[in-house]
Design a protein around this motif. Structure first.
Motif, PDB file in Angstrom:
ATOM      1  N   ASN A  16       0.786  -1.235   0.000  1.00 20.42           N
ATOM      2  CA  ASN A  16       0.000   0.000   0.000  1.00 20.42           C
ATOM      3  C   ASN A  16       0.812   1.276   0.000  1.00 20.42           C
ATOM      4  O   ASN A  16       0.396   2.274   0.559  1.00 20.42           O
ATOM      5  CB  ASN A  16      -0.932   0.033   1.211  1.00 20.42           C
ATOM      6  CG  ASN A  16      -2.058  -0.944   1.024  1.00 20.42           C
ATOM      7  OD1 ASN A  16      -2.284  -1.428  -0.078  1.00 20.42           O
ATOM      8  ND2 ASN A  16      -2.756  -1.243   2.097  1.00 20.42           N
ATOM      9  N   CYS A  65     -10.136   0.873  -3.985  1.00 24.05           N
ATOM     10  CA  CYS A  65     -10.121   0.539  -2.553  1.00 24.05           C
ATOM     11  C   CYS A  65     -11.046   1.448  -1.755  1.00 24.05           C
ATOM     12  O   CYS A  65     -11.660   1.036  -0.793  1.00 24.05           O
ATOM     13  CB  CYS A  65      -8.699   0.635  -2.023  1.00 24.05           C
ATOM     14  SG  CYS A  65      -7.612  -0.534  -2.833  1.00 24.05           S
ATOM     15  N   HIS A  70     -11.988  -1.329   0.831  1.00 21.86           N
ATOM     16  CA  HIS A  70     -11.051  -2.418   1.050  1.00 21.86           C
ATOM     17  C   HIS A  70     -10.765  -2.526   2.545  1.00 21.86           C
ATOM     18  O   HIS A  70     -11.019  -1.584   3.292  1.00 21.86           O
ATOM     19  CB  HIS A  70      -9.770  -2.125   0.267  1.00 21.86           C
ATOM     20  CG  HIS A  70      -8.911  -3.311   0.024  1.00 21.86           C
ATOM     21  ND1 HIS A  70      -7.625  -3.190  -0.418  1.00 21.86           N
ATOM     22  CD2 HIS A  70      -9.157  -4.646   0.163  1.00 21.86           C
ATOM     23  CE1 HIS A  70      -7.118  -4.411  -0.546  1.00 21.86           C
ATOM     24  NE2 HIS A  70      -8.014  -5.298  -0.203  1.00 21.86           N
ATOM     25  N   CYS A  74      -5.868  -1.335   4.475  1.00 22.86           N
ATOM     26  CA  CYS A  74      -5.513  -0.715   3.201  1.00 22.86           C
ATOM     27  C   CYS A  74      -5.539   0.795   3.329  1.00 22.86           C
ATOM     28  O   CYS A  74      -6.561   1.376   3.670  1.00 22.86           O
ATOM     29  CB  CYS A  74      -6.487  -1.160   2.114  1.00 22.86           C
ATOM     30  SG  CYS A  74      -6.237  -0.280   0.568  1.00 22.86           S
ATOM     31  N   TRP A 116      -7.746  -5.520  -6.428  1.00 27.10           N
ATOM     32  CA  TRP A 116      -7.841  -4.239  -5.722  1.00 27.10           C
ATOM     33  C   TRP A 116      -6.792  -3.283  -6.255  1.00 27.10           C
ATOM     34  O   TRP A 116      -5.686  -3.697  -6.594  1.00 27.10           O
ATOM     35  CB  TRP A 116      -7.631  -4.457  -4.217  1.00 27.10           C
ATOM     36  CG  TRP A 116      -8.752  -5.209  -3.585  1.00 27.10           C
ATOM     37  CD1 TRP A 116      -8.804  -6.565  -3.395  1.00 27.10           C
ATOM     38  CD2 TRP A 116      -9.987  -4.678  -3.098  1.00 27.10           C
ATOM     39  NE1 TRP A 116     -10.009  -6.894  -2.807  1.00 27.10           N
ATOM     40  CE2 TRP A 116     -10.744  -5.757  -2.618  1.00 27.10           C
ATOM     41  CE3 TRP A 116     -10.512  -3.380  -3.032  1.00 27.10           C
ATOM     42  CZ2 TRP A 116     -12.014  -5.591  -2.063  1.00 27.10           C
ATOM     43  CZ3 TRP A 116     -11.773  -3.205  -2.483  1.00 27.10           C
ATOM     44  CH2 TRP A 116     -12.508  -4.305  -2.001  1.00 27.10           C
ATOM     45  N   CYS A 118      -4.848  -1.291  -4.871  1.00 27.47           N
ATOM     46  CA  CYS A 118      -3.561  -1.253  -4.159  1.00 27.47           C
ATOM     47  C   CYS A 118      -2.675  -2.457  -4.525  1.00 27.47           C
ATOM     48  O   CYS A 118      -1.468  -2.403  -4.343  1.00 27.47           O
ATOM     49  CB  CYS A 118      -3.769  -1.179  -2.653  1.00 27.47           C
ATOM     50  SG  CYS A 118      -4.564  -2.631  -1.952  1.00 27.47           S
TER      51      CYS A 118
HETATM   52 ZN   LIG Z   1      -6.626  -1.632  -1.088  1.00 31.74          ZN
END
Ligand SMILES: [Zn+2]
Length: 146
Positions: A16, A65, A70, A74, A116, A118
């Motif tokens: 992240n 996200c 998320h 995250c 996702w 990230c």
């Molecule tokens: Zn994420």
């Protein structure tokens, strides 16, 4: 809600470092280079997936996200501090819609993969995930934990 293991969590935290603004474009060009043909944003498929493989009945959803909230680990998904009621209603709505889409796709015999935004910080992991998904006919992810 948080049901990830510490190991996954630490990998997510590492991934992240930054949030991506155009994740769909990155994934599409990656899949294109892999030699797969796909359709984008087909309205006739539940949830209008970002990428759809109609013959295989497989769909890839690239989740922002923030919009799909998320996991709390995250850093792209942090909750806004103002208008909390508005956001919490909006996120509840998104989540209910994801649950409905998940059911419709499953009923139609589709399999799907969530990526996702990230996760794009480690493109090799994403590439492996996509390859595994496209080459393995049993695999499906969950749009949302019910
Ligand atoms: Zn994420």
């Amino acid at each position: 809600m948080d049901n990830t293991t510490p190991e996954i969590r630490s990998r997510m935290m590492k991934a992240n470092r930054s949030c991506n603004t155009k994740p769909e474009l990155v994934i599409r060009s990656m899949i294109h280079r892999m030699g797969f043909r796909y359709r984008v944003n087909l309205k006739v498929i539940p949830g209008k997936p970002d990428i759809a493989f109609t013959k295989m009945k497989k769909a890839i959803f690239i989740h922002g996200c923030f919009w799909h909230q998320h996991d709390v680990g995250c850093s792209c998904a942090h909750l806004p501090q103002s208008n909390k009621d508005y956001w919490s209603k909006k996120f509840t709505y998104n989540r209910q819609r994801d649950i409905a889409v998940q059911k419709e796709l499953t009923d139609l015999g589709w399999r799907y993969l969530i990526i996702w935004e990230c996760e794009l910080n480690d493109i090799d992991i994403v590439r492996n995930k996509v390859l595994y998904f496209l080459n393995n006919n049993e695999y499906t992810s969950k749009l949302v934990n019910e």
